[in-house]
Each structure stands twice: as structure tokens, then as C-alpha cells.
Design a protein around this motif. Structure first.
Motif, PDB file in Angstrom:
ATOM      1  N   PHE A 133      29.829 -12.122  10.117  1.00 19.28           N
ATOM      2  CA  PHE A 133      29.915 -12.114   8.661  1.00 19.28           C
ATOM      3  C   PHE A 133      30.530 -10.808   8.182  1.00 19.28           C
ATOM      4  O   PHE A 133      30.116  -9.720   8.589  1.00 19.28           O
ATOM      5  CB  PHE A 133      28.518 -12.268   8.043  1.00 19.28           C
ATOM      6  CG  PHE A 133      27.979 -13.673   8.124  1.00 19.28           C
ATOM      7  CD1 PHE A 133      28.131 -14.542   7.056  1.00 19.28           C
ATOM      8  CD2 PHE A 133      27.335 -14.125   9.266  1.00 19.28           C
ATOM      9  CE1 PHE A 133      27.635 -15.838   7.122  1.00 19.28           C
ATOM     10  CE2 PHE A 133      26.845 -15.411   9.348  1.00 19.28           C
ATOM     11  CZ  PHE A 133      27.001 -16.271   8.268  1.00 19.28           C
ATOM     12  N   ARG A 137      25.289 -13.539   4.479  1.00 20.16           N
ATOM     13  CA  ARG A 137      24.483 -14.083   5.571  1.00 20.16           C
ATOM     14  C   ARG A 137      24.750 -15.576   5.692  1.00 20.16           C
ATOM     15  O   ARG A 137      25.513 -16.156   4.931  1.00 20.16           O
ATOM     16  CB  ARG A 137      23.001 -13.855   5.272  1.00 20.16           C
ATOM     17  CG  ARG A 137      22.593 -14.408   3.899  1.00 20.16           C
ATOM     18  CD  ARG A 137      21.105 -14.383   3.676  1.00 20.16           C
ATOM     19  NE  ARG A 137      20.761 -14.775   2.314  1.00 20.16           N
ATOM     20  CZ  ARG A 137      20.702 -16.020   1.872  1.00 20.16           C
ATOM     21  NH1 ARG A 137      20.996 -17.018   2.697  1.00 20.16           N
ATOM     22  NH2 ARG A 137      20.378 -16.305   0.616  1.00 20.16           N
ATOM     23  N   GLU A 138      24.089 -16.193   6.675  1.00 17.27           N
ATOM     24  CA  GLU A 138      24.173 -17.642   6.831  1.00 17.27           C
ATOM     25  C   GLU A 138      23.328 -18.339   5.771  1.00 17.27           C
ATOM     26  O   GLU A 138      22.476 -17.699   5.130  1.00 17.27           O
ATOM     27  CB  GLU A 138      23.692 -18.048   8.219  1.00 17.27           C
ATOM     28  CG  GLU A 138      22.225 -17.731   8.463  1.00 17.27           C
ATOM     29  CD  GLU A 138      21.820 -17.928   9.906  1.00 17.27           C
ATOM     30  OE1 GLU A 138      20.705 -18.431  10.146  1.00 17.27           O
ATOM     31  OE2 GLU A 138      22.618 -17.581  10.800  1.00 17.27           O
ATOM     32  N   PHE A 139      23.568 -19.626   5.540  1.00 17.04           N
ATOM     33  CA  PHE A 139      22.777 -20.347   4.538  1.00 17.04           C
ATOM     34  C   PHE A 139      21.342 -20.534   5.021  1.00 17.04           C
ATOM     35  O   PHE A 139      21.077 -20.741   6.195  1.00 17.04           O
ATOM     36  CB  PHE A 139      23.422 -21.693   4.172  1.00 17.04           C
ATOM     37  CG  PHE A 139      23.800 -22.558   5.357  1.00 17.04           C
ATOM     38  CD1 PHE A 139      22.839 -23.160   6.162  1.00 17.04           C
ATOM     39  CD2 PHE A 139      25.137 -22.785   5.654  1.00 17.04           C
ATOM     40  CE1 PHE A 139      23.192 -23.956   7.235  1.00 17.04           C
ATOM     41  CE2 PHE A 139      25.505 -23.591   6.730  1.00 17.04           C
ATOM     42  CZ  PHE A 139      24.524 -24.167   7.519  1.00 17.04           C
ATOM     43  N   GLU A 144      23.193 -23.622  -0.701  1.00 19.23           N
ATOM     44  CA  GLU A 144      23.967 -22.442  -0.339  1.00 19.23           C
ATOM     45  C   GLU A 144      25.170 -22.827   0.517  1.00 19.23           C
ATOM     46  O   GLU A 144      25.144 -23.840   1.224  1.00 19.23           O
ATOM     47  CB  GLU A 144      23.089 -21.427   0.411  1.00 19.23           C
ATOM     48  CG  GLU A 144      21.950 -20.871  -0.440  1.00 19.23           C
ATOM     49  CD  GLU A 144      21.082 -19.890   0.302  1.00 19.23           C
ATOM     50  OE1 GLU A 144      20.389 -19.097  -0.368  1.00 19.23           O
ATOM     51  OE2 GLU A 144      21.084 -19.896   1.558  1.00 19.23           O
ATOM     52  N   VAL A 146      28.574 -21.086   2.945  1.00 17.23           N
ATOM     53  CA  VAL A 146      29.218 -19.964   3.622  1.00 17.23           C
ATOM     54  C   VAL A 146      30.707 -20.264   3.707  1.00 17.23           C
ATOM     55  O   VAL A 146      31.108 -21.338   4.163  1.00 17.23           O
ATOM     56  CB  VAL A 146      28.632 -19.748   5.031  1.00 17.23           C
ATOM     57  CG1 VAL A 146      29.436 -18.678   5.785  1.00 17.23           C
ATOM     58  CG2 VAL A 146      27.172 -19.342   4.944  1.00 17.23           C
ATOM     59  N   GLY A 186      27.520 -16.196   1.861  1.00 21.26           N
ATOM     60  CA  GLY A 186      28.113 -15.515   3.007  1.00 21.26           C
ATOM     61  C   GLY A 186      29.599 -15.780   3.115  1.00 21.26           C
ATOM     62  O   GLY A 186      30.082 -16.835   2.703  1.00 21.26           O
TER      63      GLY A 186
END
Length: 429
Positions: A133, A137-139, A144, A146, A186
Motif C-alpha cells: 500500500f 490499508r486493506e478493506f 470500503e 481499495v 487504501g
């Protein structure tokens, strides 16, 4: 050194015709080296798209079609894989990890991929490089998303922006999922692969959008996102609130504890009785895909080679045309003591200098062309071109071009040699 100085002054004295020969050679060298560099980099980019994945599994179709749709986001899959079959296959002995893939939605022409957090952990590209990243961040929640690096750069998105995806691949959208806005949490670092042009969402987000189950659950408070290392470790594990209960997925990737399981599991999947499925080995299929494009590769090389031959013939024509006009010059050189072999060496040295200067200029132009087209090749072709020094093969090409130019110049040099013998101190006009 005397011959070199004499050859240099002679070329400068005929700078108009010499410059034309130098430019034609430079253009041909530029095309040849640029095509060669792009060819090699394209091949490496294809091979680096996915690595560390043992099998790609999807509905029964063509090997290359499955690869293009699941990895390159090109084309579409007519059928999917039932969630039940996916769960059954990943429970088999030897399966180390799996990544479900759900495709079919898009955002402003970019593919939306529904998957799990295992995607960020297990998907590899290049020489088994992991995704990283650049921001965020990741979902961790259903609402959310990315983004790949290219999407964020081209559309100007940043963290916490909200976006809406649409049903339909590419620029063709059938329905906007306005009731399910997604928050960007992200942005991935650039990989030079289709990942850069992909939006990554949880599987449950795809399910909610397609079942019209209402808006996705709201974010937790910020302090709940960062409750410490223990919470972050748990967020990396797939959970029901990120997967939901999908009926089917587009395809999935598999990694095994040992390569020995690959062929066995592939055979079992290709004869799977519950539904028609197929499993492909990405490395093998990538080589097949490149084999299909080999004819284009050969045509490009042939085209640049023809341009080079034409430029060398142009140089030969120019040297021969100027030779008859230089007979008086050659006779004067003989009068001051030049031997016939001096005349031969002078003419061959001139052709060598033209070849060297034209080739050097062509190499410089090739780097400038690659530098200028880098963003376009990356954006539209997914080809990451590096401006590294010339490879051994490219140096061999350069040496071959210079040698060919020198050999072409031997013909007028031989004629000049016999002119000097015949004309002696006088010349007929």
C-alpha cells in the motif's frame, strides 16, 4: 590518426549528404532498438502479471479466455463457479490458500473486483512480489474499496473519497449502484500489472449491490479501526461480514503446499462432476498467449530490419554518387604521395564513421522515445519499460549495424582504389 582527421574533414566538407545518411541510419536504429526493448519488456510484463499462483479455476471455457478475464480483466466470463463448488475444492488436501474473484462491475471504465482480504496477502506479481500500500490499508468493512495506483492517479482520488460503481464491464454501464457508495480506504503501490487498473471490494459488497439489499453497513468509528495490533491481525482473516453468502463467483486462484498437488488437483477439477469447471496453470497459459502474439513480434522485427536495410542502401547510393565527383580529389591525394590502399582505407573509414555516428544518434533517440512513451505504454498497454543500459543482445545488434555499415562502404572504397590506380596524376573530364 592522419587518415581519421582526413576522413572527418572530408565528411564535414560534404555535410549535407552525410547528414542525410546519418539521419536515415539513426531513425532505423531507433526503431530497431525501441521495438526490441518494448518486445522484451512486453514479454516480461506478461510473465510478471501473476506469479506464485499454481492454478486458476473457472467455468469451462478456453484456457486463454479464462486467463484474460480473470487476470488481465479483458473480456468476460459467460458462466461462474458456484460458491458450494468453491468451498468443496478449497477444502481438499494440499490447498494452502485460495482467492475468490467476482467480476462484472465497473467504475468509469475500470474493473471492480470482489474478493477477500486474502487477496492482499497471497496475490503475487513479478518475481513473487507481494502487493503493498502506498496509502491507507486493506478493506475491513463492506462499504470500503481499495484502488489500484493508476486509477487513483488518473481520476485524482484520495483516501476517504466516496465512489459509486456500476453493473457492466468497461465503459458500458447498465445500472449505477447509487444506493451502495463505497469509501476509499487504501491505494496500492504501482505494480505495472492490471492490478493498477482495478478497484478491490469485499465479496459482500458485490452481493449487496446485485441483490439490492440496501446500503452497506456504515463505517465503524475511527477508533474502532485502530484498536491495536490484535484487531489488525484479525482484520486480515476472511470473515462472514466481508464474504456474505454469494451464490457464485467468477473464478478463483489456488496455491498449494507442494507443487506435487498441482497436476492432481487440476485433473480432479477438469473432471469435476458437480459442474463443468476447468483449471489452468497461469505460467503455461501465458506462454501459449505469447506464442499467439509471436507473428506480430516477428512482423515488427521484420519491419525495423527492412528500414535498416533501406537506410544502408541509401548510404551506399550516396557514397557511390559522390565518388565520381571526388575523382579529382583522389587524384590530388595520389599526387601528394597517397598510395591506393590509403585511398581504400580513407573511403572505408568514412563509411565506418557515418555508421558509428548514425548508430550512436539512433541509440540516443531510442532512449528519448522510450522516455516519452513510458506513461502511454504503462497506461494503455500495461507495459512497464525500464531505461536500463543496453543488454548484451542489444549491444550485439549495435555492433552488427556498425559492421554492416562498414561492409556496405567497402564497395565504393574498392571502386576508389581502382580509380586511383587508373587515374594516376591526371583525370579525364
Amino acid at each position: 590518426m592522419i587518415l581519421f582527421k582526413l576522413a572527418s574533414k572530408s565528411l564535414l566538407n560534404r555535410k549535407a549528404s552525410v547528414l542525410l545518411s546519418v539521419i536515415t541510419i539513426a531513425i532505423s536504429v531507433m526503431l530497431l532498438l525501441t521495438i526490441e526493448r518494448v518486445r522484451v519488456q512486453a514479454k516480461e510484463s506478461f510473465a510478471a502479471t501473476v506469479s506464485g499462483t499454481d492454478l486458476i479455476v473457472g467455468a469451462r471455457t478456453g484456457d486463454i479466455q479464462l486467463l484474460l478475464a480473470s487476470v488481465f480483466r479483458i473480456g468476460h466470463m459467460n458462466n461462474g463457479v458456484s460458491w458450494q463448488s468453491y468451498q468443496d475444492i478449497i477444502s481438499k488436501r494440499g490447498v494452502n490458500w485460495s482467492i475468490p474473484l467476482s467480476l462484472g462491475d465497473a467504475h468509469k471504465g475500470y474493473a471492480v473486483l470482489g474478493t477477500t482480504t486474502g487477496y492482499f496477502e497471497h496475490f503475487k506479481f513479478g518475481k513473487k512480489q507481494a502487493l503493498a500500500f502506498s496509502q491507507g490499508r486493506e478493506f475491513m468493512h463492506a462499504d470500503e474499496v481499495v484502488l489500484g495506483a493508476q486509477i487513483a492517479a488518473e481520476l485524482g482520488y484520495k483516501l476517504d473519497d466516496k465512489i459509486v460503481v456500476a453493473h457492466g464491464m468497461g465503459n458500458t454501464s447498465f445500472h449505477n449502484h447509487d444506493e451502495n457508495p463505497l469509501t476509499i480506504v487504501g491505494i496500492l503501490e504501482a505494480t505495472g500489472t492490471p492490478v493498477d487498473k482495478t478497484l478491490h471490494v469485499p465479496l459482500i459488497a458485490i452481493e449487496q449491490m446485485h441483490t439490492n439489499s440496501g446500503p452497506a453497513p456504515a463505517h465503524h468509528d475511527d477508533h474502532e479501526h485502530h484498536q491495536g495490533d490484535e484487531h489488525l491481525e484479525e482484520s486480515h482473516q476472511p470473515s462472514d461480514d466481508l464474504i456474505g453468502q454469494p451464490t457464485q463467483i467468477s473464478a478463483f486462484l489456488l496455491g498449494f503446499d507442494s507443487p506435487l498437488y498441482t497436476l492432481q488437483v487440476r485433473r480432479n477439477i477438469n473432471t469435476y462432476k458437480a459442474e463443468p469447471l476447468m483449471a489452468i496453470m497461469p505460467g503455461v497459459t501465458l506462454r501459449e498467449l505469447w506464442g499467439m502474439l509471436a507473428i506480430v513480434e516477428k512482423l515488427l522485427i521484420l519491419f525495423s530490419a527492412v528500414v535498416l536495410v533501406v537506410s544502408l542502401l541509401g548510404m551506399l547510393t550516396t557514397l557511390l554518387a559522390n565518388l565520381s565527383q571526388r575523382r579529382r580529389e583522389l587524384a590530388i591525394l595520389r599526387s601528394v604521395g597517397a598510395k591506393p590502399w590509403h585511398i581504400f582505407s580513407l573511403m572505408s573509414l568514412e563509411s565506418l564513421l557515418i555508421s558509428v555516428v548514425g548508430t550512436a544518434l539512433g541509440v540516443a533517440l531510442s532512449y528519448l522515445l522510450l522516455l516519452g512513451t513510458q506513461p502511454m505504454l504503462q497506461a494503455y498497454g500495461g507495459i512497464s519499460v525500464t531505461l536500463s543500459r543496453l543488454s548484451h543482445y542489444e549491444l550485439t545488434l549495435v555492433a552488427g549495424i556498425i559492421s554492416a555499415g562498414w561492409l556496405v562502404g567497402l564497395l565504393p572504397a574498392v571502386r576508389a582504389y581502382f580509380y586511383s590506380l587508373h587515374d594516376g596524376m591526371s583525370i579525364k573530364t
